[in-house]
Scaffold this motif. Structure first.
Motif, mmCIF file in Angstrom:
data_model
loop_
_atom_site.group_PDB
_atom_site.id
_atom_site.type_symbol
_atom_site.label_atom_id
_atom_site.label_comp_id
_atom_site.label_asym_id
_atom_site.label_seq_id
_atom_site.Cartn_x
_atom_site.Cartn_y
_atom_site.Cartn_z
ATOM 1 N N LEU A 190 0.830 -1.204 0.000
ATOM 2 C CA LEU A 190 0.000 0.000 0.000
ATOM 3 C C LEU A 190 0.869 1.260 0.000
ATOM 4 C CD1 LEU A 190 -2.979 0.653 -0.069
ATOM 5 C CD2 LEU A 190 -3.009 0.674 2.420
ATOM 6 N N ARG A 191 1.943 1.251 0.780
ATOM 7 C CA ARG A 191 2.862 2.396 0.807
ATOM 8 C C ARG A 191 3.554 2.568 -0.552
ATOM 9 N NH1 ARG A 191 4.838 4.842 5.318
ATOM 10 N NH2 ARG A 191 6.999 4.720 4.560
ATOM 11 N N GLU A 196 4.031 5.756 -5.518
ATOM 12 C CA GLU A 196 4.001 5.779 -6.994
ATOM 13 C C GLU A 196 2.891 6.678 -7.543
ATOM 14 O OE1 GLU A 196 3.558 1.657 -7.857
ATOM 15 O OE2 GLU A 196 5.708 1.203 -7.690
ATOM 16 N N GLY A 197 2.153 7.332 -6.633
ATOM 17 C CA GLY A 197 1.103 8.252 -7.060
ATOM 18 C C GLY A 197 -0.174 7.574 -7.486
ATOM 19 N N LYS A 198 -0.382 6.324 -7.053
ATOM 20 C CA LYS A 198 -1.569 5.563 -7.477
ATOM 21 C C LYS A 198 -2.771 5.754 -6.542
ATOM 22 C CE LYS A 198 0.988 1.946 -9.931
ATOM 23 N NZ LYS A 198 1.331 0.508 -9.990
ATOM 24 N N ILE A 199 -2.558 6.482 -5.428
ATOM 25 C CA ILE A 199 -3.660 6.667 -4.468
ATOM 26 C C ILE A 199 -4.042 8.138 -4.365
ATOM 27 C CG2 ILE A 199 -4.398 6.373 -2.062
ATOM 28 C CD1 ILE A 199 -2.544 3.955 -1.889
ATOM 29 N N TYR A 200 -3.051 8.997 -4.088
ATOM 30 C CA TYR A 200 -3.312 10.425 -3.957
ATOM 31 C C TYR A 200 -2.457 11.210 -4.940
ATOM 32 C CZ TYR A 200 -5.681 9.404 0.477
ATOM 33 O OH TYR A 200 -6.529 8.925 1.438
ATOM 34 N N SER A 201 -2.804 12.484 -5.124
ATOM 35 C CA SER A 201 -2.014 13.363 -5.988
ATOM 36 C C SER A 201 -0.654 13.626 -5.344
ATOM 37 C CB SER A 201 -2.763 14.674 -6.229
ATOM 38 O OG SER A 201 -3.118 15.270 -4.989
ATOM 39 N N ALA A 202 0.300 14.103 -6.156
ATOM 40 C CA ALA A 202 1.707 14.232 -5.744
ATOM 41 C C ALA A 202 1.899 15.041 -4.471
ATOM 42 C CB ALA A 202 2.510 14.855 -6.889
ATOM 43 N N GLN A 207 3.159 13.719 2.982
ATOM 44 C CA GLN A 207 2.428 13.875 4.243
ATOM 45 C C GLN A 207 1.692 12.584 4.617
ATOM 46 O OE1 GLN A 207 -0.835 16.625 4.244
ATOM 47 N NE2 GLN A 207 -0.824 16.886 6.466
ATOM 48 N N SER A 208 1.084 11.935 3.626
ATOM 49 C CA SER A 208 0.344 10.697 3.891
ATOM 50 C C SER A 208 1.264 9.581 4.355
ATOM 51 C CB SER A 208 -0.413 10.252 2.631
ATOM 52 O OG SER A 208 -1.355 11.220 2.247
ATOM 53 N N LEU A 209 2.462 9.470 3.727
ATOM 54 C CA LEU A 209 3.417 8.420 4.108
ATOM 55 C C LEU A 209 3.887 8.577 5.544
ATOM 56 C CD1 LEU A 209 5.617 8.134 0.881
ATOM 57 C CD2 LEU A 209 4.237 6.296 1.883
ATOM 58 N N SER A 210 4.022 9.803 6.006
ATOM 59 C CA SER A 210 4.548 10.039 7.359
ATOM 60 C C SER A 210 3.452 10.174 8.411
ATOM 61 C CB SER A 210 5.421 11.303 7.366
ATOM 62 O OG SER A 210 4.659 12.424 6.936
ATOM 63 N N HIS A 211 2.187 10.265 7.996
ATOM 64 C CA HIS A 211 1.099 10.412 8.967
ATOM 65 C C HIS A 211 0.196 9.166 8.986
ATOM 66 C CE1 HIS A 211 2.529 14.544 8.826
ATOM 67 N NE2 HIS A 211 1.833 14.784 9.919
ATOM 68 N N PHE A 212 -0.873 9.176 8.181
ATOM 69 C CA PHE A 212 -1.848 8.076 8.235
ATOM 70 C C PHE A 212 -1.274 6.764 7.707
ATOM 71 C CE2 PHE A 212 -5.518 5.583 6.860
ATOM 72 C CZ PHE A 212 -6.383 5.737 7.932
ATOM 73 N N PHE A 213 -0.458 6.831 6.645
ATOM 74 C CA PHE A 213 -0.004 5.617 5.965
ATOM 75 C C PHE A 213 1.333 5.081 6.511
ATOM 76 C CE2 PHE A 213 -3.290 6.860 3.114
ATOM 77 C CZ PHE A 213 -3.639 5.740 2.367
ATOM 78 N N THR A 214 1.536 5.182 7.822
ATOM 79 C CA THR A 214 2.737 4.576 8.405
ATOM 80 C C THR A 214 2.550 3.065 8.481
ATOM 81 O OG1 THR A 214 1.923 4.723 10.674
ATOM 82 C CG2 THR A 214 3.152 6.637 9.823
ATOM 83 N N ILE A 215 3.653 2.340 8.547
ATOM 84 C CA ILE A 215 3.580 0.873 8.650
ATOM 85 C C ILE A 215 2.776 0.462 9.873
ATOM 86 C CG2 ILE A 215 4.946 -1.199 9.186
ATOM 87 C CD1 ILE A 215 5.142 -0.641 6.302
ATOM 88 N N ASN A 216 3.008 1.119 11.015
ATOM 89 C CA ASN A 216 2.302 0.760 12.254
ATOM 90 C C ASN A 216 0.804 0.976 12.129
ATOM 91 O OD1 ASN A 216 4.645 -0.003 13.510
ATOM 92 N ND2 ASN A 216 4.920 1.913 14.640
ATOM 93 N N ASN A 217 0.408 2.127 11.599
ATOM 94 C CA ASN A 217 -1.016 2.417 11.420
ATOM 95 C C ASN A 217 -1.683 1.404 10.501
ATOM 96 O OD1 ASN A 217 -0.894 4.643 13.039
ATOM 97 N ND2 ASN A 217 -1.231 6.153 11.424
ATOM 98 N N LEU A 218 -1.060 1.178 9.347
ATOM 99 C CA LEU A 218 -1.657 0.277 8.358
ATOM 100 C C LEU A 218 -1.735 -1.153 8.869
ATOM 101 C CD1 LEU A 218 0.012 1.639 5.096
ATOM 102 C CD2 LEU A 218 -2.339 1.986 5.839
#
Length: 382
Positions: A190-191, A196-202, A207-218
């Motif tokens: 998912l990360r 690769e820009g397949k979920i949100y715009s550039a 911000q998403s990788l370091s906030h909601f989409f962290t390994i621990n959260n996911l």
């Protein structure tokens, strides 16, 4: 020949009527994921195309592609029912066209983003209420939702991610789904999709990788989704196999949640419902107040309305008891005995508010004055 099984009974007219209603009601298939981008919409469209190939009349009621090329490629061969334009504050918004869908009357309709809140001026406040009307019209629905939008896991998700999810759907609505399918993707995949820009715009990626989409959260959300769907499967197996061979499950269990006007009351209610749902138990919510309900201030009135909404969602009975000169513990004991309660939930924060509880006396008094009632103290998590 009369049935002699101790748990056999004749169906009531209401139960027979419910069966007839259910037989004409459309079926809901729900695609559940741990987070955006797992592929719920993609899989839903794949299944819709397969249904069309099988001869089903399939249409799109509303789809959110989020600009994903693979998803957009799939909708080309499917009819799209025009959305309903709604004017709000000088702008035009487009919502699900419920009347248009019912009038078109396809066999199956695709309706994405189930937890969506409709724009003011819509006939229903929430999209899941729109879906209910379409199902009642006898049309099957394919829809998708992320696990964090489930009402009862709201507090757990906030604890995991630090995000309070505002768009939520009742668990009882999800339980009515004919089929629930988990769309599962490992956090690392998912990360990678996100980067690769397949979920949100550039501009949203870092911000998403370091906030909601962290390994621990996911990982935690994935585990939560797996657990919820596994429980759903267990319940369906029970219903199909008719687990009455050893007697009704949890038929005598009744849970009483005691709430105060503090910040954790809703969390306690959700915890109580999760217990009640697992145990197939009845749920009661009790508020012991030192004033008349009509004298409550604006803040307390809002709290009471929140409790009423949760009670309605969870099929719980909401009870208000004026304390008068009685000790809070005495009021709880009286309510528990009157309702035949077997489990009591108390919040840790509520314990500190009642001066009587400073030495744990409320728990001791309940234990002393009752028998066969389990007491659970739920931490406030702060």
């Amino acid at each position: 020949m009369e049935h002699t099984h101790p748990y056999f009974r004749r169906r009531t007219p209401e139960e027979i009527l419910n069966e007839i209603t259910e037989s004409t009601r459309g079926k809901l298939k729900l695609y559940v994921g741990a987070a955006p981008g797992v592929g719920k919409t993609y899989k839903m469209l794949q299944d819709a195309i397969d249904l069309k190939k099988e001869g089903k009349d399939v249409a799109i009621g509303l789809i959110e592609t989020h600009g994903r090329i693979e998803t957009e490629a799939q909708i080309r061969d499917l009819e799209q029912i025009p959305l309903l334009p709604i004017s709000y504050k000088g702008k035009t918004f487009y919502e699900l066209n419920v009347e248009g869908i019912i009038e078109r009357n396809p066999d199956v309709v695709i309706i994405d983003e189930l937890a969506h809140t409709n724009i003011p001026g819509s006939n229903n406040t929430k999209r899941y209420l729109d879906v209910s009307l379409i199902l009642e019209a006898g049309i099957d629905v394919l829809s998708a939702v992320n696990i964090q939008h489930l009402e009862s896991v709201n507090d757990i998700v906030q604890q995991i991610t630090g995000v309070k999810v505002r768009e939520r759907i009742p668990d009882t609505f999800v339980q009515k789904a004919h089929e629930v399918q988990l769309i599962d993707v490992p956090p690392e995949t998912l990360r990678k999709r996100l980067s690769e820009g397949k979920i949100y715009s550039a501009e949203k990626i870092e911000q998403s990788l370091s906030h909601f989409f962290t390994i621990n959260n996911l990982s935690a959300l994935r585990e939560l989704a797996l657990r919820e769907v596994a429980n759903d499967v267990d319940e369906r197996i029970e219903q199909i196999s008719g687990s009455l061979q050893n007697g009704p499950i949890g038929v005598n269990e009744k849970i009483l949640v005691c709430v105060h006007y503090g910040p954790t009351a809703e969390k306690l209610i959700r915890r109580g419902w999760r217990m009640a749902n697992r145990m197939k138990a009845e749920l009661y919510i009790l508020n012991v107040t030192s004033e008349k309900l009509s004298d409550a201030g604006q803040l307390k009135e809002k709290k009471v309305n929140d409790w009423r909404l949760l009670a309605e969602q969870f099929n719980a009975k909401l009870i208000f008891e004026e304390r008068g000169k009685r000790k809070p513990a005495a009021v709880i004991i009286e309510a528990a005995k009157k309702c035949g309660v077997t489990q009591i939930l108390l919040g840790q924060s509520a314990r500190t508010r009642w001066e009587e509880i400073r030495k744990g006396s409320i728990v001791n008094m309940i234990m002393r004055e009752t028998s066969n009632i389990d007491i659970h103290i739920v931490a406030d998590g702060r």
